[in-house]
Write an enzyme that holds these catalytic residues in place. Sequence first.
Site, mmCIF file in Angstrom:
data_model
loop_
_atom_site.group_PDB
_atom_site.id
_atom_site.type_symbol
_atom_site.label_atom_id
_atom_site.label_comp_id
_atom_site.label_asym_id
_atom_site.label_seq_id
_atom_site.Cartn_x
_atom_site.Cartn_y
_atom_site.Cartn_z
ATOM 1 N N LYS A 4 39.427 41.500 13.682
ATOM 2 C CA LYS A 4 40.455 40.750 13.380
ATOM 3 C C LYS A 4 40.303 39.545 14.461
ATOM 4 O O LYS A 4 39.398 39.478 15.285
ATOM 5 C CB LYS A 4 41.794 41.372 14.129
ATOM 6 N N GLY A 54 43.024 35.962 5.579
ATOM 7 C CA GLY A 54 44.050 35.429 6.120
ATOM 8 C C GLY A 54 45.140 36.513 6.857
ATOM 9 O O GLY A 54 44.754 37.790 6.511
ATOM 10 N N ASP A 55 46.083 36.058 7.468
ATOM 11 C CA ASP A 55 47.080 37.046 8.191
ATOM 12 C C ASP A 55 48.127 36.150 8.226
ATOM 13 O O ASP A 55 48.336 34.962 7.618
ATOM 14 C CB ASP A 55 46.487 37.600 9.407
ATOM 15 N N THR A 67 49.288 42.679 -0.677
ATOM 16 C CA THR A 67 49.816 43.260 0.274
ATOM 17 C C THR A 67 51.359 44.004 -0.074
ATOM 18 O O THR A 67 51.406 44.955 0.255
ATOM 19 C CB THR A 67 49.835 42.607 1.772
ATOM 20 N N ASN A 118 54.263 35.906 3.194
ATOM 21 C CA ASN A 118 53.407 36.510 1.952
ATOM 22 C C ASN A 118 54.030 37.950 1.620
ATOM 23 O O ASN A 118 54.257 38.299 0.431
ATOM 24 C CB ASN A 118 52.060 36.318 2.334
#
Length: 443
Positions: A128, A167-168, A211, A242
């Site tokens: 991460k 992404g996050d 997700t 998202n």
Amino acid sequence: MSRDALLKTYMDMVEDRTEGQSEFHQAVRHVAGDVITIEKAHKEYAAAKVLERLAEPDRVIGFRVVWQDDAGEVQVNRGWRVQYSNAIGPYKGGLRFHPTVSPSVLKFLGFEQVFKNALTGLPLGGGKGGSDFDPRGRSDREIMRFCQAFMRQLAPYIGPDRDVPAGDINVGSREIGWLFGAYKAHALEFTGALTGKGPSFGGSEIRTEATGYGLIYFLEAMLAEHGDDLEGKRIAISGKGNVATHAAEKAVAKGAKVITLSDTSGTLTAEDGLTQDTIDWVRARKAAGEDIAGAPHAEFAESASPWDQEVDIALPCATQNEMDASMARRLVDNGARIVAEGANMPLTSDAQQIIADAGLLHAPGKAANAGGVAVSGLEMSQNSHRRFASRQEVDDALKDIMRHIHAQVAEEGRQGNRVDYGRGANIAAFRKVADAITAMGAI
Ligand code: 2IT
């Protein structure tokens, strides 16, 4: 030694080494609590000191990010990549740009990612990264320059067989485009060193939706396991990003009623369920960096929480520790039966205890939100094969993966006619990672 004594000895060691990293301690304690007796009972795992090794990431790369804002002023941010474990595949995990990003937050996320990625059944290690950069109020050009400056520092450490970020929070396909452009300029190669790319340059179909859609596929499997389905269910969702908006969209398409979405400014509520046009409106406002007050066909309340509504199901999709003990108590009092995590570790330890004591089914993020990284894994394999899979193909694969995760977790977590999803997920993932670490010797 009893489980509690083993856990205390272990956590004292972890906390001594990592003073003040409370989010990291929280994540490690939950996993260790479920698996420490399994480690000790399994001779090879115990001899290899698997849990002691997993308390330390392979490495944490930290760097300064220097860039210039639109006024020409020099700005200095902090950036990191936590390469947590590559026991079962290249490091894989998102990048987060948010003022709350710290070594503790990224280490907890990297630690969780190791186990989540193991559950997908794909060859993915865990990592991460991110920065304390706050994109709020920044122009598009400033965000692009920040992405370029960030990647200048990160590029030497990543690659398609080494470490593949995605992404996050606040890093979507637009930022991945800028990051990938900067990576490509550094590497002098076109390789899939990032996932979540645009479809015209190697991105997978469904990655953006994965997700949130995967969370609903997992939820359907939970309901089916307990003889139920989504039709007419009342669902509270927190967040507006998202994960939240794609979970809402899929839930509505499946006949459920999504009662809420939220952000730090307040909660949107529609007693009969939000409609697709309201969800689209929320998505557009988020993209424009605006709050969600004033949505069409919904009420907005500044201080309300999504957990104050009478619902069957709660999907926390905002961020870590968003639900505290008092919110959890209200959620239970309002009749919720299921909590499935779209965010990573959205419940405080106290909230988690309240949910468990009240007998709710509770799916942890490492199982329920693994659809995003799973489709990232599919994107990596499409890039290696130099091909594109169709939308239908990827969506079908995502459904299969979420059903498979549910089956593994349910098998490990089944207790009579109920499933302890938290324990099941930790044990199933731990066995896989521990087998790989043990097989590779003391290295
Ligand atoms: O928390 C997560 O699983 C992600 N942010 C997705 C990571 C990825 O590599 O797709």
